[in-house]
Design an enzyme around this catalytic site. Structure first.
Site, PDB file in Angstrom:
ATOM      1  N   ASP A   4       3.594  -6.963  -3.041  1.00  0.00           N
ATOM      2  CA  ASP A   4       4.761  -7.265  -2.206  1.00  0.00           C
ATOM      3  C   ASP A   4       4.412  -8.427  -1.297  1.00  0.00           C
ATOM      4  OD1 ASP A   4       3.987  -5.827   0.687  1.00  0.00           O
ATOM      5  OD2 ASP A   4       3.139  -4.813  -1.060  1.00  0.00           O
TER       6      ASP A   4
ATOM      7  N   GLU B  12      -3.940   2.536  -8.984  1.00  0.00           N
ATOM      8  CA  GLU B  12      -4.798   1.364  -8.857  1.00  0.00           C
ATOM      9  C   GLU B  12      -6.095   1.488  -9.652  1.00  0.00           C
ATOM     10  OE1 GLU B  12      -3.560  -0.329  -4.465  1.00  0.00           O
ATOM     11  OE2 GLU B  12      -4.875   1.425  -4.538  1.00  0.00           O
TER      12      GLU B  12
ATOM     13  N   VAL C 120       2.496  -2.792   6.296  1.00  0.00           N
ATOM     14  CA  VAL C 120       3.088  -3.909   7.033  1.00  0.00           C
ATOM     15  C   VAL C 120       4.410  -4.315   6.399  1.00  0.00           C
ATOM     16  CG1 VAL C 120       2.785  -6.296   7.759  1.00  0.00           C
ATOM     17  CG2 VAL C 120       0.831  -4.721   7.797  1.00  0.00           C
TER      18      VAL C 120
END
Length: 232
Positions: free
Chosen positions: A199, A14, A154
């Site tokens: 995602d 990142e 998640v």
């Protein structure tokens, strides 16, 4: 206005693009964090690779603020999309940031609120405006809204349903932003979260994340670099 910009990403992937753009960078390694203090396009930048999760992000943010004294913080990287208008590669910009895994409601606090802290951490409006402007200029689809953080990746209908029940307006989820925002609140330093979707949070999101993290890193880094030109 000339400002020193603090940029925070959790993972090497990142921050890699931004790190490769830096010149005159001094490297500080401390407490599992890597801080690169230098310049990108003539803007003073302190870039932190914090590590994953809220504790790592909080430790790193506090060290970044103390050791390099940035004027503002931009949190970049990837996120899981929960807003129906977000797809992989799109940009999400914070209008508020909350913990989704904190619960002291037994004592009268809101879900996600920690004692001695606001229920929601609000980003700097000027930083949000700059992020939205540069996202539009770059031609990305973007959603501005609530970003929720927790020490959990998640995926799966049950987790998603619980977060949506607790925070109906949630746009995206990730694992660091609320901790970063909480530290910025404590230090009275303006912040904004600008992330790209890796995602769409569902039962297969762990597979999508691995595949599309490079795209999310590229897109979020592009917006951050464009934002820097506003402060040079």
């Amino acid at each position: 206005m000339r400002l020193k910009i603090g940029i925070i990403g959790a993972m090497a992937q990142e921050v890699e693009i931004l790190r490769n753009l830096m010149v005159e960078a001094k490297v500080i390694e401390i407490a599992g964090c890597k801080i690169y203090d230098g310049k990108i396009n003539n803007t003073q930048v302190a870039l932190l690779q914090s590590g994953i999760g809220k504790v790592a992000a909080a430790v790193g943010t506090a060290l970044l603020l103390e050791l390099t004294k940035p004027d503002v913080i931009i949190n970049t990287g990837s996120a899981g999309g929960l807003d129906a208008n977000l797809n992989v590669g799109d940009i999400v910009i914070s209008t508020e940031v909350r913990h989704h895994d904190a619960d002291v409601t037994a004592f009268g606090y809101e879900k996600g609120q920690l004692p001695a802290n606001p229920a929601a951490f609000l980003p700097n409006e000027q930083l949000v405006s700059v992020a939205l402007k540069e996202t539009q200029t770059a031609g990305f689809n973007a959603v501005s809204g609530l970003i929720c953080s927790g020490d959990v990746f998640v995926n799966g209908a049950e987790k998603i349903a619980q977060i949506r029940q607790d925070f109906p307006n949630v746009a995206a989820v990730e694992m660091e932003a609320a901790a970063i925002a909480q530290v910025c609140h404590a230090f009275n330093v303006p912040f904004v979260v600008v992330r790209a979707i890796s995602d769409v949070a569902d039962k297969e999101s762990h597979l999508s994340f691995d595949e599309f993290l490079p795209l999310a890193a590229k897109n979020s880094s592009e917006i951050v670099v464009a934002m820097l030109n506003n402060f040079a």
